[in-house]
Write an enzyme that holds these catalytic residues in place. Structure first.
Site, PDB file in Angstrom:
ATOM      1  N   HIS A 138       0.578  -1.183   0.124  1.00  0.00           N
ATOM      2  CA  HIS A 138      -0.084   0.152  -0.064  1.00  0.00           C
ATOM      3  C   HIS A 138       0.794   1.306  -0.055  1.00  0.00           C
ATOM      4  O   HIS A 138       0.400   2.318  -0.031  1.00  0.00           O
ATOM      5  CB  HIS A 138      -0.824   0.004   1.185  1.00  0.00           C
ATOM      6  CG  HIS A 138      -2.107   0.590   0.754  1.00  0.00           C
ATOM      7  ND1 HIS A 138      -3.352   0.498   1.729  1.00  0.00           N
ATOM      8  CD2 HIS A 138      -2.726   1.695   0.015  1.00  0.00           C
ATOM      9  CE1 HIS A 138      -4.485   1.365   1.144  1.00  0.00           C
ATOM     10  NE2 HIS A 138      -3.962   1.752   0.015  1.00  0.00           N
TER      11      HIS A 138
ATOM     12  N   ASP B 155      -9.940  -0.225   3.857  1.00  0.00           N
ATOM     13  CA  ASP B 155      -8.851  -0.882   4.285  1.00  0.00           C
ATOM     14  C   ASP B 155      -9.146  -1.233   5.857  1.00  0.00           C
ATOM     15  O   ASP B 155      -9.602  -0.452   6.577  1.00  0.00           O
ATOM     16  CB  ASP B 155      -7.529   0.357   4.460  1.00  0.00           C
ATOM     17  CG  ASP B 155      -6.180  -0.398   4.662  1.00  0.00           C
ATOM     18  OD1 ASP B 155      -6.120  -1.485   4.995  1.00  0.00           O
ATOM     19  OD2 ASP B 155      -5.523   0.181   4.048  1.00  0.00           O
TER      20      ASP B 155
ATOM     21  N   HIS C 183      -6.595  -1.090   8.070  1.00  0.00           N
ATOM     22  CA  HIS C 183      -5.837  -0.150   8.739  1.00  0.00           C
ATOM     23  C   HIS C 183      -5.815   1.289   8.232  1.00  0.00           C
ATOM     24  O   HIS C 183      -6.403   1.495   7.194  1.00  0.00           O
ATOM     25  CB  HIS C 183      -4.364  -0.663   8.551  1.00  0.00           C
ATOM     26  CG  HIS C 183      -4.061  -2.119   8.694  1.00  0.00           C
ATOM     27  ND1 HIS C 183      -4.393  -2.971   7.414  1.00  0.00           N
ATOM     28  CD2 HIS C 183      -3.560  -2.760   9.794  1.00  0.00           C
ATOM     29  CE1 HIS C 183      -3.747  -4.145   7.947  1.00  0.00           C
ATOM     30  NE2 HIS C 183      -3.445  -4.028   9.168  1.00  0.00           N
TER      31      HIS C 183
ATOM     32  N   ASP D 204      -3.255   3.520   8.137  1.00  0.00           N
ATOM     33  CA  ASP D 204      -2.088   3.674   7.159  1.00  0.00           C
ATOM     34  C   ASP D 204      -1.874   5.423   7.296  1.00  0.00           C
ATOM     35  O   ASP D 204      -1.383   6.105   6.440  1.00  0.00           O
ATOM     36  CB  ASP D 204      -2.324   3.547   5.789  1.00  0.00           C
ATOM     37  CG  ASP D 204      -2.328   2.103   5.301  1.00  0.00           C
ATOM     38  OD1 ASP D 204      -1.859   1.356   6.395  1.00  0.00           O
ATOM     39  OD2 ASP D 204      -2.826   1.804   4.178  1.00  0.00           O
TER      40      ASP D 204
ATOM     41  N   HIS E  64       4.214   0.936   4.173  1.00  0.00           N
ATOM     42  CA  HIS E  64       2.788   0.618   3.773  1.00  0.00           C
ATOM     43  C   HIS E  64       1.732   0.940   4.947  1.00  0.00           C
ATOM     44  O   HIS E  64       0.565   1.221   4.573  1.00  0.00           O
ATOM     45  CB  HIS E  64       2.567  -0.632   3.211  1.00  0.00           C
ATOM     46  CG  HIS E  64       2.587  -1.759   4.476  1.00  0.00           C
ATOM     47  ND1 HIS E  64       2.022  -3.306   4.309  1.00  0.00           N
ATOM     48  CD2 HIS E  64       3.015  -1.789   5.899  1.00  0.00           C
ATOM     49  CE1 HIS E  64       1.930  -3.739   5.206  1.00  0.00           C
ATOM     50  NE2 HIS E  64       2.699  -3.153   6.316  1.00  0.00           N
TER      51      HIS E  64
ATOM     52  N   ASP F 106      -7.403  -1.630  -0.200  1.00  0.00           N
ATOM     53  CA  ASP F 106      -6.327  -2.674   0.168  1.00  0.00           C
ATOM     54  C   ASP F 106      -7.233  -4.076   0.375  1.00  0.00           C
ATOM     55  O   ASP F 106      -8.375  -3.875   1.101  1.00  0.00           O
ATOM     56  CB  ASP F 106      -6.046  -2.099   1.604  1.00  0.00           C
ATOM     57  CG  ASP F 106      -5.044  -3.088   2.126  1.00  0.00           C
ATOM     58  OD1 ASP F 106      -4.998  -4.296   1.907  1.00  0.00           O
ATOM     59  OD2 ASP F 106      -4.092  -2.622   2.791  1.00  0.00           O
TER      60      ASP F 106
ATOM     61  N   ASP G  59      -7.074  -6.228   2.372  1.00  0.00           N
ATOM     62  CA  ASP G  59      -7.098  -6.671   3.670  1.00  0.00           C
ATOM     63  C   ASP G  59      -8.135  -6.250   4.264  1.00  0.00           C
ATOM     64  O   ASP G  59      -8.526  -6.580   5.464  1.00  0.00           O
ATOM     65  CB  ASP G  59      -5.689  -6.445   4.511  1.00  0.00           C
ATOM     66  CG  ASP G  59      -5.592  -5.340   4.747  1.00  0.00           C
ATOM     67  OD1 ASP G  59      -6.458  -4.273   4.895  1.00  0.00           O
ATOM     68  OD2 ASP G  59      -4.301  -4.846   5.020  1.00  0.00           O
TER      69      ASP G  59
ATOM     70  N   GLU H 127      -1.821  -5.203  -2.229  1.00  0.00           N
ATOM     71  CA  GLU H 127      -1.704  -5.928  -1.044  1.00  0.00           C
ATOM     72  C   GLU H 127      -2.195  -7.487  -1.223  1.00  0.00           C
ATOM     73  O   GLU H 127      -2.134  -8.357  -0.403  1.00  0.00           O
ATOM     74  CB  GLU H 127      -2.215  -5.613   0.204  1.00  0.00           C
ATOM     75  CG  GLU H 127      -1.720  -4.332   0.876  1.00  0.00           C
ATOM     76  CD  GLU H 127      -0.211  -4.465   1.442  1.00  0.00           C
ATOM     77  OE1 GLU H 127       0.189  -5.449   1.558  1.00  0.00           O
ATOM     78  OE2 GLU H 127       0.441  -3.403   1.816  1.00  0.00           O
TER      79      GLU H 127
END
Length: 300
Positions: free
Chosen positions: A100, A123, A125, A127, A140, A227, A229, A272
């Protein structure tokens, strides 16, 4: 999206984190048929290949703890120039990652064409880390912070200007793994975040409706940074940083279908995908399915 030209660029980089494999993500997504899928939907697709990545030794800066700073900066500078050329041609930039950290280059190339670029950050996360808050030193986990003008000058000033984004023009969806420094920044700056708590409580339909209303009135373009994830590992096992308890397959398709209906997304990246951790390219194929939904594919 209309039926404009889509320019696909791959960024085979895994230097923004410490788990190898996401450099094969662009190949996995192409192998799963992304070009053919978009052409079937009636788009003219230009696959302009991959950004060249210099793969050297993994280096952690002793001063700031950041991993592979120079290599990540170099790659994102190349990506920013490539995306800028795509934008000048009037084509839609579709970037395939890669970890990312490549969002730094994508947003740097896109944002100069807008006065108020909006971003949907789909996402697990935030980030939003910097070298001061990151527990790992992995870039990332920093691209959104960098795009807001926070972090190492070499990253922040890619493409020669900063910041690329405003705090009020961001919506994060699907968050469920936030570091303490990220939580503080979100609260301090009032960044709009829909965690998995809100996804469960409100439902994805309401969240996307609110996101569209929120960004539509304050932005002149919207970038989707996706992302894989964000999805639960049940659906997307082959990702760089899996986190249990994520968004479902159908919730995500609904989100992208609703965004497609509004015709608001002006650039996008899907990142990712890690084939080493995947099951028979399940995650690469999922990425293609999701890209199809974003560009107007429907069940009926």
């Amino acid at each position: 999206m209309g039926k404009k030209t889509i320019s696909v660029v791959g960024v085979p980089m895994d230097l923004g984190q410490s788990r190898r494999g996401v450099d094969m993500g662009p190949s996995a997504i192409r192998y799963a048929g992304v070009i053919e899928r978009l052409e079937k939907l009636g788009y003219e697709v230009k696959d302009i290949g991959d950004i060249e990545i210099e793969h050297g030794k993994m280096i952690k800066d002793e001063k700031n703890g950041i991993r592979n700073l120079k290599s990540v900066v170099d790659a994102n500078r190349k990506l920013a120039r490539t995306v800028e050329e795509i934008m000048k041609e009037g084509s839609f930039p579709l970037v395939l990652g890669g970890d990312h950290s490549i969002a730094i280059g994508t947003i740097a190339g896109v944002s100069k064409f807008y006065n108020n670029l909006g971003v949907i950050w789909y996402d697990a996360h935030g980030d939003l880390n910097t070298s001061e808050t990151s527990p790992s030193g992995n870039i990332h986990g920093m691209p959104l912070a960098v795009s807001l003008g926070l972090g190492e000058p070499e990253l922040v000033n890619i493409a020669g200007y900063a910041p690329k984004l405003k705090y009020e023009n961001i919506v994060i969806i699907g968050a469920r793994s936030l570091d303490e420094g990220e939580k503080e920044l979100i609260k301090e700056k009032g960044i709009k975040v829909y965690t998995m708590h809100e996804v469960d409580r409100l439902g994805m339909s309401t969240i996307i409706e609110e996101t569209i209303h929120y960004l539509k009135e304050r932005t002149d373009g919207i970038h989707l940074s996706f992302d894989l994830d964000a999805l639960d590992p049940i659906y997307a096992p082959g990702v760089g940083t899996p986190v249990v308890g994520g968004v479902s397959f159908r919730e995500t398709h609904l989100a992208l279908e609703m965004l497609a209906e509004e015709n608001l997304i002006t650039s996008a990246e899907f990142v990712e995908v890690n084939p080493i951790l995947d099951e028979r390219n399940k995650t690469g194929s999922l990425a293609v399915d999701l890209i199809g939904s974003l560009f107007g594919e429907r069940i009926l």
